[in-house]
Scaffold this motif. Structure first.
Motif, short mmCIF file in Angstrom:
data_model
loop_
_atom_site.label_atom_id
_atom_site.label_comp_id
_atom_site.label_asym_id
_atom_site.label_seq_id
_atom_site.Cartn_x
_atom_site.Cartn_y
_atom_site.Cartn_z
N ALA A 265 0.83 -1.20 0.00
CA ALA A 265 0.00 0.00 0.00
C ALA A 265 0.86 1.25 0.00
O ALA A 265 0.56 2.24 -0.69
CB ALA A 265 -0.92 -0.01 1.21
N ILE A 266 1.96 1.23 0.78
CA ILE A 266 2.88 2.38 0.80
C ILE A 266 3.50 2.58 -0.56
O ILE A 266 3.55 3.69 -1.08
CB ILE A 266 3.97 2.16 1.87
CG1 ILE A 266 3.34 2.19 3.27
CG2 ILE A 266 5.07 3.21 1.75
CD1 ILE A 266 4.29 1.80 4.38
N PHE A 267 3.96 1.48 -1.18
CA PHE A 267 4.55 1.63 -2.51
C PHE A 267 3.48 2.03 -3.52
O PHE A 267 3.77 2.74 -4.49
CB PHE A 267 5.22 0.32 -2.96
CG PHE A 267 6.21 0.53 -4.06
CD1 PHE A 267 7.55 0.69 -3.77
CD2 PHE A 267 5.81 0.61 -5.40
CE1 PHE A 267 8.48 0.91 -4.79
CE2 PHE A 267 6.72 0.82 -6.40
CZ PHE A 267 8.07 0.99 -6.10
N GLY A 268 2.25 1.59 -3.30
CA GLY A 268 1.16 1.95 -4.22
C GLY A 268 0.89 3.44 -4.28
O GLY A 268 0.19 3.90 -5.20
N MET A 394 -7.86 -3.83 -0.16
CA MET A 394 -8.13 -2.79 0.81
C MET A 394 -6.86 -1.99 1.12
O MET A 394 -6.91 -0.76 1.30
CB MET A 394 -8.69 -3.39 2.10
CG MET A 394 -9.14 -2.37 3.11
SD MET A 394 -9.95 -3.11 4.55
CE MET A 394 -8.56 -3.95 5.30
N GLY A 395 -5.73 -2.68 1.19
CA GLY A 395 -4.47 -1.99 1.42
C GLY A 395 -4.18 -0.97 0.33
O GLY A 395 -3.78 0.17 0.61
N PHE A 396 -4.39 -1.37 -0.92
CA PHE A 396 -4.15 -0.44 -2.03
C PHE A 396 -5.12 0.74 -1.98
O PHE A 396 -4.75 1.87 -2.28
CB PHE A 396 -4.27 -1.17 -3.37
CG PHE A 396 -2.93 -1.53 -3.96
CD1 PHE A 396 -2.25 -0.64 -4.76
CD2 PHE A 396 -2.35 -2.76 -3.69
CE1 PHE A 396 -1.01 -0.95 -5.29
CE2 PHE A 396 -1.11 -3.08 -4.22
CZ PHE A 396 -0.44 -2.17 -5.03
N SER A 397 -6.35 0.49 -1.57
CA SER A 397 -7.31 1.58 -1.45
C SER A 397 -6.89 2.58 -0.38
O SER A 397 -7.01 3.80 -0.55
CB SER A 397 -8.71 1.02 -1.13
OG SER A 397 -9.18 0.21 -2.18
N ALA A 402 -4.24 7.88 1.16
CA ALA A 402 -3.16 8.60 1.83
C ALA A 402 -2.24 9.32 0.86
O ALA A 402 -1.59 10.31 1.24
CB ALA A 402 -2.34 7.62 2.67
N ALA A 403 -2.18 8.86 -0.39
CA ALA A 403 -1.21 9.40 -1.35
C ALA A 403 -1.27 10.92 -1.52
O ALA A 403 -0.22 11.58 -1.47
CB ALA A 403 -1.38 8.70 -2.70
N PRO A 404 -2.44 11.53 -1.73
CA PRO A 404 -2.45 12.99 -1.93
C PRO A 404 -1.84 13.76 -0.75
O PRO A 404 -1.10 14.73 -0.95
CB PRO A 404 -3.94 13.31 -2.09
CG PRO A 404 -4.55 12.04 -2.58
CD PRO A 404 -3.79 10.95 -1.89
N ILE A 405 -2.14 13.31 0.47
CA ILE A 405 -1.61 13.99 1.65
C ILE A 405 -0.10 13.83 1.74
O ILE A 405 0.64 14.79 1.95
CB ILE A 405 -2.28 13.43 2.92
CG1 ILE A 405 -3.79 13.67 2.87
CG2 ILE A 405 -1.67 14.06 4.17
CD1 ILE A 405 -4.55 13.00 3.99
#
Length: 451
Positions: A265-268, A394-397, A402-405
């Motif tokens: 998810a972090i790498f996503g 769900m992790g990718f979602s 979180a990505a924009p922030i």
């Protein structure tokens, strides 16, 4: 008398490498992949139309502010977080193929209903429902892939479907130009309604799937009676044992898989770099023209279509999956630093530097997806395939939320230092995934299982 040794006069015959059309024909000869490809090709054209016109429809036709449009899109993503797990969880209990079909039809109808949205509340409700059903369908589809293909074919199937998705979205974006060119409310609404219906009808090929892609039936805890009318204690105990084993196989008890999902998810969040970070960086901090954003999208789509399937070969092997993920981490670090170096350069030099970074970024995306797919399947308990794929989705979602922030707080706010920090985060996540894959492969080897 026949000799057991091979004849020395036999000349090995080289098997000619199959061409592109032959490989496509082989893929489509598989009935499961053929149904999935057909459904994806049609439905993602509709999704491509929708993605191209959504924000402008919200702001220019409905009259939402930029902040309201952001809330609507965030709500859709938020509903997808819950639905990602729920779809996989349900796919372990009921027919995954029927669920996927039903959820995709509902998601398409919700998209079509956007044409009748007239204010913030209606747009918010429709976006939430559409995101919810689409994520449910996505997780149920992942369960179909987990059960419908052999180990070495699962990642290949995901790669083929991703390639088809990119092509279809590009085609859909072209159709969306009709509404963008006319610019009228009627044009937007007709195109959006047509796109939603296309998504719904695109799910029809899923009905051709057989029950083989569904979860095996489970024993139900009911009073088990003998011929004399008394409770069969042994049978009841067997069913209770099965239920207990079922709960014990939950992905929420699998710490290794959960950690892999968190790191993935972090790498996503690299998708957030492409969707938000790069456009903002180009327009705010470089002399490159805004049209470069579209050029990068075309380059990305082209490279994914060409290289996703070849790059995914062999990633059902844990060691290979970990290795390509680590390479992706280094590529993301390089891409982030090169993006940052474009600031302050002359226009044409900045364009060249950004394109070079975008190419490295795209290959990082391709390799990371291949590695993530392989690990998400191979580290999962096959008995709970749906639930495991739901947790992974769900992790990718969550990463997408979180990505924009994260991207704004690092790269956009801090400049070069922020880009370096962001690249370091991607490399650290990739290194963690590589370590998990390496240890899992070693454990499998010790236990005598293939890796």
């Amino acid at each position: 008398m026949h000799s057991s040794e091979p004849a020395t006069d036999e000349i090995p015959v080289a098997v000619p490498k199959k061409g592109l059309l032959a490989r496509i024909a082989d893929d489509l000869s598989d009935p499961v992949l053929r149904a999935l490809v057909s459904a994806t090709a049609v439905s993602r054209i509709g999704r491509g139309v929708f993605l191209a016109v959504t924000v402008l429809f919200f702001t220019q036709i409905i009259g939402l502010s930029g902040g309201e449009a952001a809330v609507v899109l965030a709500a859709s993503s938020g509903c997808g977080v819950v639905a990602s797990f729920l779809g996989g969880w349900l796919a372990d209990r009921w027919s995954a193929r029927r669920m996927t079909f039903g959820f995709e039809v509902l998601a398409g109808l919700m998209l079509a209903a956007y044409a009748f949205a007239g204010d913030f509340v209606s747009a918010l409700v429709l976006a939430s429902l559409s995101g919810f059903f689409d994520s449910m369908a996505y997780s149920a589809r992942a369960a179909i892939i987990a059960r419908g293909f052999a180990s070495e074919r699962r990642v290949h199937a995901r790669a083929v479907l991703r390639t088809v998705t990119n092509v279809s979205i590009a085609v859909g974006s072209g159709f969306a130009a009709i509404a963008l060119a006319l610019g009228t409310a009627e044009a937007y609404r007709v195109v959006i309604a047509a796109a939603g219906l296309l998504c719904a009808f695109g799910s029809l090929p899923l009905l051709r799937l057989t029950a083989a892609v569904d979860a095996p039936s489970r024993a139900r805890i009911v009073p088990l009676l003998t011929e004399t009318g008394s409770i069969d204690v042994e049978a009841a105990a067997s069913v209770a044992s099965e239920r207990s084993d079922w709960r014990r196989r939950s992905p929420w008890r699998d710490r290794r898989y959960l950690l892999m999902c968190i790191l993935s998810a972090i790498f996503g969040m690299q998708f957030g770099v492409a969707e938000l970070g790069v456009p903002l960086w180009i327009t705010q901090s470089t002399t490159a023209p805004e049209v470069l954003v579209s050029v990068i999208l075309i380059v990305n789509t082209t490279l994914v279509v060409i290289f996703q399937v070849p790059a995914s070969r062999g990633t059902h092997d844990l060691r290979v999956a970990g290795r390509v993920t680590l390479i992706a981490g280094w590529l993301m670090l390089v891409a982030c630093i090169v993006y940052a170096l474009a600031a302050g350069l002359p226009t044409w030099f900045a364009i060249a530097v950004i394109l070079a970074a975008a190419i490295a970024h795209t290959f990082a995306e391709i390799l990371s997806q291949a590695g993530a797919w392989g690990l998400s399947f191979e580290l999962a308990d096959p008995v709970r395939a749906g639930a495991y794929q739901g947790v992974f989705g769900m992790g990718f979602s969550l990463g997408a939320l979180a990505a924009p922030i994260v991207v704004n707080a690092t790269a956009i706010t801090l400049g070069l230092l922020g880009w370096i920090i962001l690249g370091g985060v991607f490399l650290a996540a990739a290194a963690g995934i590589w370590l998990i894959a390496r240890r899992a492969a070693a454990s499998a080897s010790v236990a005598g299982f293939p890796t």
